[in-house]
Scaffold this motif. Sequence first.
Motif, PDB file in Angstrom:
ATOM      1  N   TRP A 214      67.001   4.333  10.243  1.00 25.69           N
ATOM      2  CA  TRP A 214      66.827   5.316  11.314  1.00 25.69           C
ATOM      3  C   TRP A 214      67.797   5.060  12.465  1.00 25.69           C
ATOM      4  O   TRP A 214      68.157   3.913  12.731  1.00 25.69           O
ATOM      5  CB  TRP A 214      65.392   5.264  11.839  1.00 25.69           C
TER       6      TRP A 214
ATOM      7  N   ILE B 120      59.996  11.893  17.171  1.00 18.23           N
ATOM      8  CA  ILE B 120      60.158  12.448  15.827  1.00 18.23           C
ATOM      9  C   ILE B 120      60.957  13.733  15.957  1.00 18.23           C
ATOM     10  O   ILE B 120      60.601  14.602  16.766  1.00 18.23           O
ATOM     11  CB  ILE B 120      58.782  12.725  15.194  1.00 18.23           C
TER      12      ILE B 120
ATOM     13  N   ASN C 150      62.762   8.372  15.200  1.00 20.61           N
ATOM     14  CA  ASN C 150      62.654   8.727  13.784  1.00 20.61           C
ATOM     15  C   ASN C 150      63.170  10.154  13.612  1.00 20.61           C
ATOM     16  O   ASN C 150      62.405  11.106  13.471  1.00 20.61           O
ATOM     17  CB  ASN C 150      61.217   8.545  13.313  1.00 20.61           C
TER      18      ASN C 150
ATOM     19  N   TYR D 105      66.232  12.899  11.957  1.00 18.46           N
ATOM     20  CA  TYR D 105      67.079  13.169  10.788  1.00 18.46           C
ATOM     21  C   TYR D 105      67.726  14.533  10.998  1.00 18.46           C
ATOM     22  O   TYR D 105      67.064  15.567  10.920  1.00 18.46           O
ATOM     23  CB  TYR D 105      66.212  13.156   9.526  1.00 18.46           C
TER      24      TYR D 105
ATOM     25  N   TYR E 263      61.924  17.224   6.349  1.00 18.55           N
ATOM     26  CA  TYR E 263      61.739  16.011   7.160  1.00 18.55           C
ATOM     27  C   TYR E 263      60.569  15.179   6.669  1.00 18.55           C
ATOM     28  O   TYR E 263      60.642  13.950   6.622  1.00 18.55           O
ATOM     29  CB  TYR E 263      61.536  16.380   8.637  1.00 18.55           C
ATOM     30  N   ARG E 264      59.489  15.826   6.278  1.00 16.77           N
ATOM     31  CA  ARG E 264      58.282  15.093   5.891  1.00 16.77           C
ATOM     32  C   ARG E 264      58.503  14.217   4.660  1.00 16.77           C
ATOM     33  O   ARG E 264      57.791  13.222   4.464  1.00 16.77           O
ATOM     34  CB  ARG E 264      57.143  16.076   5.634  1.00 16.77           C
TER      35      ARG E 264
ATOM     36  N   TYR F  17      59.628  10.825   6.371  1.00 18.91           N
ATOM     37  CA  TYR F  17      59.012  10.246   7.562  1.00 18.91           C
ATOM     38  C   TYR F  17      58.421   8.864   7.326  1.00 18.91           C
ATOM     39  O   TYR F  17      58.525   7.979   8.176  1.00 18.91           O
ATOM     40  CB  TYR F  17      57.933  11.188   8.123  1.00 18.91           C
ATOM     41  N   ASP F  18      57.812   8.622   6.196  1.00 17.00           N
ATOM     42  CA  ASP F  18      57.125   7.352   5.969  1.00 17.00           C
ATOM     43  C   ASP F  18      58.067   6.194   5.651  1.00 17.00           C
ATOM     44  O   ASP F  18      57.625   5.044   5.572  1.00 17.00           O
ATOM     45  CB  ASP F  18      56.130   7.486   4.812  1.00 17.00           C
TER      46      ASP F  18
ATOM     47  N   VAL G 231      57.057  15.082  19.193  1.00 15.22           N
ATOM     48  CA  VAL G 231      57.533  15.697  17.956  1.00 15.22           C
ATOM     49  C   VAL G 231      58.375  16.921  18.290  1.00 15.22           C
ATOM     50  O   VAL G 231      57.915  17.814  19.009  1.00 15.22           O
ATOM     51  CB  VAL G 231      56.360  16.108  17.042  1.00 15.22           C
TER      52      VAL G 231
ATOM     53  N   PHE H  63      50.902  17.698   9.370  1.00 13.46           N
ATOM     54  CA  PHE H  63      51.640  16.566   9.933  1.00 13.46           C
ATOM     55  C   PHE H  63      50.920  16.002  11.152  1.00 13.46           C
ATOM     56  O   PHE H  63      50.834  14.782  11.340  1.00 13.46           O
ATOM     57  CB  PHE H  63      53.052  17.013  10.288  1.00 13.46           C
TER      58      PHE H  63
END
Length: 394
Positions: A80, A177, A224, A226, A244-245, A248-249, A273, A306
């Motif tokens: 990240w 985020i 975090n 992208y 994106y999801r 995320y983890d 977010v 989310f």
Amino acid sequence: MRPIRATAVLAAVLSTVLLPGTAHAAEPSPLASVAGCPPDRGPAQACDAANPQRPGPDVLAGAHTAGRVKPDGRSVRYSWPGVYFEGRFRGTGVGIVLDDADNDYDVTIDGATVATLVTPGKTTYWVKGLAGGAHTVRLVKRTESPWASGAFGGFVAAPGGAILPKPPARHRQIEFIGDSYTAGYGNVSDTRECTSDDVNRTTNADLAFGALTARRLNADYQLNAYSGRGMVRNYNGGDPGIDYRTFYDRALLNVDGDVWRNPGTWRPQLVVVGLGINDFSTAINPGEPWTPDSLMAAYRTAYHAFLDKLRAQYGPRTIIVVSATSVYNTTALADATQRIVQERNARGDDRIRYWYYDESGLDYLGCHWHPSSHDHQVIAQRLTDYIATLPLRW
């Protein structure tokens, strides 16, 4: 109206270069900065074996970070943007052990930027010639690298010195985020027209609004972010089925199925977010499985899911700010996010809040009409002012 282009950062084959400062970093320090071993230690290959201050297996014993990092033998890896490492040492110099041919870093000593490392490769970068005594050192990853990971092997004291106990973690924690705006895409560029290499060289996550806001509040933070990714639809409909999801983890964005393991120390009181610019900033292309109505419905459903995830992850006390800004020729993002927050509040969760910032005072002089470093300062001030109105107990 300005055009918006939230292009994903392209993976380029970058040359391995080491610079002691660039036009978009602080002026080079008079400190003697040398890549590899100190001159009294011989060839770089022999440096670690000869230096009794080489970091042990747990490099984080001597370096503080709040970022998503993954232990990998005698180093930690990460992907990240904006990941940072902070340390303390006594003596006249410090080495920084790195293995990264993709990213750029800034190095600060006692709060002053002394070097920008451009795709440094596998090296120990040395800052020497300091006055004796205790000093602080900070290394921060400026760039995005969703296609690769970097590795940090710890701080090393110059001969006669010592690595001191790492700085304590800050009590305040904020997680940001988002997409290219959150990452600081091309924010220190002097032109809007940029190649993919220009974007890499002129992206500085440490000067993005999230990092600026966190430092103003003396908070640890994660960025975090992208570029090019949306909640359900990426920029111009690219990469369908991945958004994106999907990422995320992860700690390592380029490793399918990777999962970041929270060491138990990351408990943000505030999460901001900002996802949706890429969902709505471009017209739906022929062949995409969306209509304007179905895209809006899918976006709202995914956003609620989310938020459910974040609420379960961080608990009921964390304040989650749903952020939105102006998107070219449409109010879809502002309308959707405001409605989502209203629905959450109606369900009894008043710790989900809505924050909108408009274009006033912003020049969008970064790459491809992205916010410039000036704009990120403006946004950070507005966000700091907004955070002051929230019922945070920190």
